[in-house]
Design a protein around this motif. Structure first.
Motif: not given
Length: 69
Positions: A14-19, A22-31, A36-42
């Protein structure tokens, strides 16, 4: 991350950003996909839009199938 926020699920990071979270696979390869779960659209949409333009990414609304970027 936020207190009491979304917990880690098996095989993802899980990566937490501005509003958004982001959920990404925990792999060693290329993502190649992320959820993306949006909590603050603005706050989140301008950031996501700039990321897509700069990096040549595309976004898809999983509910409507509409694509952006």
């Amino acid at each position: 991350g936020p207190d009491g926020g979304i917990g880690k699920t098996l095989g993802t990071e899980m990566l937490y950003g501005a509003g958004m979270v982001v959920e990404i696979p925990a792999t060693d390869g290329e993502v190649t996909q992320a959820i993306v779960n949006v909590s603050d659209e603005e706050t989140a949409w301008p950031v996501l839009s700039r990321m897509c333009k700069k990096l040549g990414w595309k976004m898809m609304d999983m509910e409507s199938g509409q694509t952006f970027g």
